[in-house]
Motif scaffolding. Structure first.
Motif, PDB file in Angstrom:
ATOM      1  N   PHE B 162       0.830  -1.199   0.000  1.00 49.56           N
ATOM      2  CA  PHE B 162       0.000   0.000   0.000  1.00 49.56           C
ATOM      3  C   PHE B 162       0.871   1.259   0.000  1.00 49.56           C
ATOM      4  O   PHE B 162       0.660   2.178  -0.795  1.00 49.56           O
ATOM      5  CB  PHE B 162      -0.928  -0.021   1.222  1.00 49.56           C
ATOM      6  N   LEU B 163       1.887   1.286   0.866  1.00 51.11           N
ATOM      7  CA  LEU B 163       2.718   2.492   0.970  1.00 51.11           C
ATOM      8  C   LEU B 163       3.611   2.687  -0.251  1.00 51.11           C
ATOM      9  O   LEU B 163       3.929   3.808  -0.631  1.00 51.11           O
ATOM     10  CB  LEU B 163       3.588   2.439   2.234  1.00 51.11           C
ATOM     11  N   ASN B 164       4.021   1.577  -0.872  1.00 51.76           N
ATOM     12  CA  ASN B 164       4.988   1.701  -1.962  1.00 51.76           C
ATOM     13  C   ASN B 164       4.367   1.738  -3.345  1.00 51.76           C
ATOM     14  O   ASN B 164       4.959   2.277  -4.270  1.00 51.76           O
ATOM     15  CB  ASN B 164       6.001   0.554  -1.902  1.00 51.76           C
ATOM     16  N   LYS B 165       3.177   1.148  -3.491  1.00 52.83           N
ATOM     17  CA  LYS B 165       2.650   0.989  -4.847  1.00 52.83           C
ATOM     18  C   LYS B 165       1.414   1.832  -5.147  1.00 52.83           C
ATOM     19  O   LYS B 165       1.055   1.988  -6.295  1.00 52.83           O
ATOM     20  CB  LYS B 165       2.311  -0.502  -5.109  1.00 52.83           C
ATOM     21  N   THR B 166       0.737   2.325  -4.135  1.00 49.69           N
ATOM     22  CA  THR B 166      -0.471   3.080  -4.444  1.00 49.69           C
ATOM     23  C   THR B 166      -0.189   4.582  -4.361  1.00 49.69           C
ATOM     24  O   THR B 166       0.738   5.010  -3.679  1.00 49.69           O
ATOM     25  CB  THR B 166      -1.621   2.748  -3.465  1.00 49.69           C
ATOM     26  N   LYS B 167      -1.008   5.333  -5.060  1.00 51.39           N
ATOM     27  CA  LYS B 167      -0.833   6.779  -5.054  1.00 51.39           C
ATOM     28  C   LYS B 167      -1.020   7.347  -3.643  1.00 51.39           C
ATOM     29  O   LYS B 167      -0.265   8.208  -3.199  1.00 51.39           O
ATOM     30  CB  LYS B 167      -1.847   7.418  -6.025  1.00 51.39           C
ATOM     31  N   ILE B 168      -2.019   6.818  -2.916  1.00 52.21           N
ATOM     32  CA  ILE B 168      -2.240   7.289  -1.544  1.00 52.21           C
ATOM     33  C   ILE B 168      -1.028   6.975  -0.679  1.00 52.21           C
ATOM     34  O   ILE B 168      -0.576   7.796   0.114  1.00 52.21           O
ATOM     35  CB  ILE B 168      -3.518   6.657  -0.943  1.00 52.21           C
ATOM     36  N   GLY B 169      -0.458   5.781  -0.868  1.00 51.36           N
ATOM     37  CA  GLY B 169       0.731   5.412  -0.109  1.00 51.36           C
ATOM     38  C   GLY B 169       1.879   6.368  -0.385  1.00 51.36           C
ATOM     39  O   GLY B 169       2.596   6.789   0.526  1.00 51.36           O
ATOM     40  N   ILE B 170       2.057   6.719  -1.661  1.00 51.88           N
ATOM     41  CA  ILE B 170       3.145   7.646  -2.030  1.00 51.88           C
ATOM     42  C   ILE B 170       2.881   9.017  -1.406  1.00 51.88           C
ATOM     43  O   ILE B 170       3.792   9.663  -0.894  1.00 51.88           O
ATOM     44  CB  ILE B 170       3.283   7.729  -3.563  1.00 51.88           C
ATOM     45  N   ILE B 171       1.620   9.442  -1.420  1.00 51.28           N
ATOM     46  CA  ILE B 171       1.285  10.733  -0.796  1.00 51.28           C
ATOM     47  C   ILE B 171       1.623  10.698   0.703  1.00 51.28           C
ATOM     48  O   ILE B 171       2.197  11.634   1.244  1.00 51.28           O
ATOM     49  CB  ILE B 171      -0.218  11.068  -1.004  1.00 51.28           C
ATOM     50  N   LEU B 172       1.291   9.571   1.357  1.00 49.69           N
ATOM     51  CA  LEU B 172       1.582   9.469   2.795  1.00 49.69           C
ATOM     52  C   LEU B 172       3.088   9.547   3.046  1.00 49.69           C
ATOM     53  O   LEU B 172       3.540  10.248   3.947  1.00 49.69           O
ATOM     54  CB  LEU B 172       1.020   8.156   3.373  1.00 49.69           C
ATOM     55  N   ARG B 173       3.868   8.839   2.218  1.00 46.71           N
ATOM     56  CA  ARG B 173       5.325   8.857   2.427  1.00 46.71           C
ATOM     57  C   ARG B 173       5.878  10.253   2.183  1.00 46.71           C
ATOM     58  O   ARG B 173       6.727  10.740   2.935  1.00 46.71           O
ATOM     59  CB  ARG B 173       6.000   7.826   1.522  1.00 46.71           C
ATOM     60  N   ALA B 174       5.412  10.898   1.128  1.00 48.73           N
ATOM     61  CA  ALA B 174       5.902  12.245   0.832  1.00 48.73           C
ATOM     62  C   ALA B 174       5.506  13.204   1.959  1.00 48.73           C
ATOM     63  O   ALA B 174       6.292  14.061   2.369  1.00 48.73           O
ATOM     64  CB  ALA B 174       5.340  12.722  -0.498  1.00 48.73           C
TER      65      ALA B 174
END
Lengths: 240, 292
Positions: B162-174
């Motif tokens: 979820f954190l690495n592959k989805t757009k929401i995951g990328i938003i959370l990491r950023a």
């Protein structure tokens, strides 16, 4: 005279940074598809001006209009969605995210066949394509600046607001970045508002220039031609 | 009973199971802290709520695995209500406000648990196939613990995807690194904060129902888990997901070993471990204040 659409207009803006009164009544405007620079000394309030436009440091009074809409108290995400892209001086590449993720995060569909996509960014910036899986934080200064500009373009913006793109770059890289800004922003019809201390770069990319004094007031508004004919004005504003 | 090898296998698997539960709780806490700079003092209570809801769902005849999906969602809805009512209005204020508010919330939730379920310990009825043991290298290991371990691996795998592959995951990491820039890309940060809080609560609820069969479910379980998960994120480094993984396994291992040899001092030894690590690495193992 030709009646042109003002895509950005600021009226008597007053902005504070904490307790210090950084911008003391700034008025300026940018026409659609125009490239405009703000030139001024370090600490004049150029960055604060851009942050106010972007909604990051909202002004205490005055008005900001973007594409005719009063955006003075808007939050950054709403301003961004009007088609405003921000390239901060720190670049703000997300560490821990790959180059590709940094770009995809910003991607927004554009209209027309030449709209920016991840593939188009890779095509025009091979330096990013080669490093698409690398952590964005590991890129060199010039590569990070390229990525920051690519990240602005991929949102298919109407205006790009750029803060000191030449900062910390060698003269050769400044030339590269200047060419990138000219080709993909100015000549592609994206409105540009750029802040620069490197006035030679500002003269190359922008056609009209606001000179800002240390109280964050605009003291002069000149075309590139007028500035080139009167170099002493630049000296008066930038020399230490 | 079993020989030395059996004991080693027992201790290793028990360490992984205990560390895994710590990890899921601590990661929930870390996601909320990493994205919103909120230290959720009610996190342990939400973990307990997850366990009790799981108990009630199974007791009412629902399949254990169905309860495993539903209980965390209910805790997530509770988290959403908490976020909208008391957390979001305090966003612009100092961390002390949410610290005190969630501390009060912890008492409210603990009290609600006692009001609804009483003080007496509860047990989650497991499906029949999970009640036996399985012979592994000289020991008979309980099947439900193996299933728990498998579930923990699945949950962590799903979270990483979820954190690495989805757009929401990328938003959370950023958002855990440069939130201001994320908002300049058109993302409404108030949804990011809301999503992070709900996700953290879902993780707490999930850990609660997973841990239910491992321990007895009682009103004290939340407080104990809150402290253990604090130890994990302090050792791992506030906001660091990788640090939490290492720290959870470390704490799970040390606590299991200590319980085996000197039961009464188990928690003391865990605190000594934390003190030693902090003496040499004051920000924890991977503490950089970011989340990856």
């Amino acid at each position: 005279m030709e009646k042109r659409h003002k895509i950005l207009e600021i009226e008597n803006m007053q902005t504070y940074y904490g307790d210090s009164h950084v911008i003391q009544g700034l008025s300026m405007h940018v026409y659609e598809q125009e490239a405009v620079s703000i030139i001024g000394r370090n600490g004049a309030g150029k960055t604060t001006t851009l942050r106010s436009i972007m909604g990051l440091t909202p002004p205490r009074s005055g008005n900001i209009f973007i594409d005719g809409r009063q955006t003075t108290r808007w939050q950054p995400h709403k301003i961004s969605r009007l088609g405003v892209a921000y390239v901060p001086a720190e670049r703000h590449i997300f560490p821990g995210l790959s180059v590709e993720e940094n770009l995809r995060l910003a991607a927004r569909p554009g209209s027309g066949e030449d709209a920016w996509t991840f593939e188009k960014v890779c095509e025009h910036f091979p330096v990013l394509a080669d490093r698409s899986h690398q952590d964005g934080a590991t890129l060199s200064g010039g590569q990070q600046q390229t990525l920051a500009i690519g990240r602005a373009l991929i949102s298919n913006p109407r205006i790009i607001i750029m803060d000191e793109p030449s900062q910390g770059l060698s003269p050769i890289l400044v030339q590269t970045i200047t060419d990138v800004v000219l080709k993909f922003c100015v000549q592609s019809g994206i409105t540009l508002l750029i802040v620069e201390q490197n006035y030679q770069m500002a003269l190359k990319v922008a056609s009209r220039h606001y000179l800002m004094d240390t109280r964050g007031e605009i003291v002069n508004n000149m075309t590139t031609r007028q500035l080139e004919d009167n170099p002493e004005i630049i000296q008066a504003h930038l020399s230490v | 009973m079993s020989g030395t090898l059996g004991i080693i296998v027992d201790i290793t698997l028990n360490s992984l199971v205990l560390g895994g539960v710590f990890l899921i709780v601590a990661i929930g806490l870390n996601i909320i802290y990493g994205l919103s700079r909120i230290m959720n003092m009610a996190h342990g209570a939400l973990y307990a709520v997850g366990a009790y809801i799981g108990f009630s769902l199974v007791a009412s005849g629902l399949n254990f695995f169905a309860a495993l999906l539903i209980a965390p969602l209910i805790v997530g809805v509770i988290g959403l209500i908490i976020e909208r009512t008391i957390i979001a209005p305090m966003r612009k204020r100092s961390m002390a406000y949410t610290l005190i508010l969630t501390y009060g919330l912890m008492f409210f939730l603990d009290g609600s648990i006692k009001y609804i379920w009483g003080n007496k310990p509860r047990f989650i009825e497991l499906p029949e196939f999970m009640q036996g043991t399985l012979p592994i290298l000289g020991t008979d290991y309980p099947v439900f613990r193996l299933v728990t371990l498998l579930l923990i691996i699945l949950i962590m795998g799903a979270l990483m995807l979820f954190l690495n592959k989805t757009k929401i995951g990328i938003i959370l990491r950023a958002s855990s690194t440069i939130p201001e820039m994320v908002s300049c890309l058109g993302v409404n940060m108030s949804y990011v904060h809301m999503g992070a809080f709900v996700l953290g609560c879902v993780m707490a609820g999930l850990a609660g129902i997973i841990a239910g069969p491992l321990t007895t479910i009682d009103p004290l379980m939340g407080g104990e888990m809150l402290i253990s998960s604090f130890v994990v994120i302090v050792i791992g480094g506030l906001g660091s997901l990788r640090g939490a993984v290492i720290a959870a396994l470390l704490v799970g291992g040390v606590q299991t070993l200590a319980e085996f040899f000197i039961t009464d001092l188990a928690m003391v030894i865990v605190y000594i471990l934390m003190a030693v690590i902090l003496a040499f690495m004051p920000r924890g193992l991977l503490g950089e204040g970011k989340f990856e």
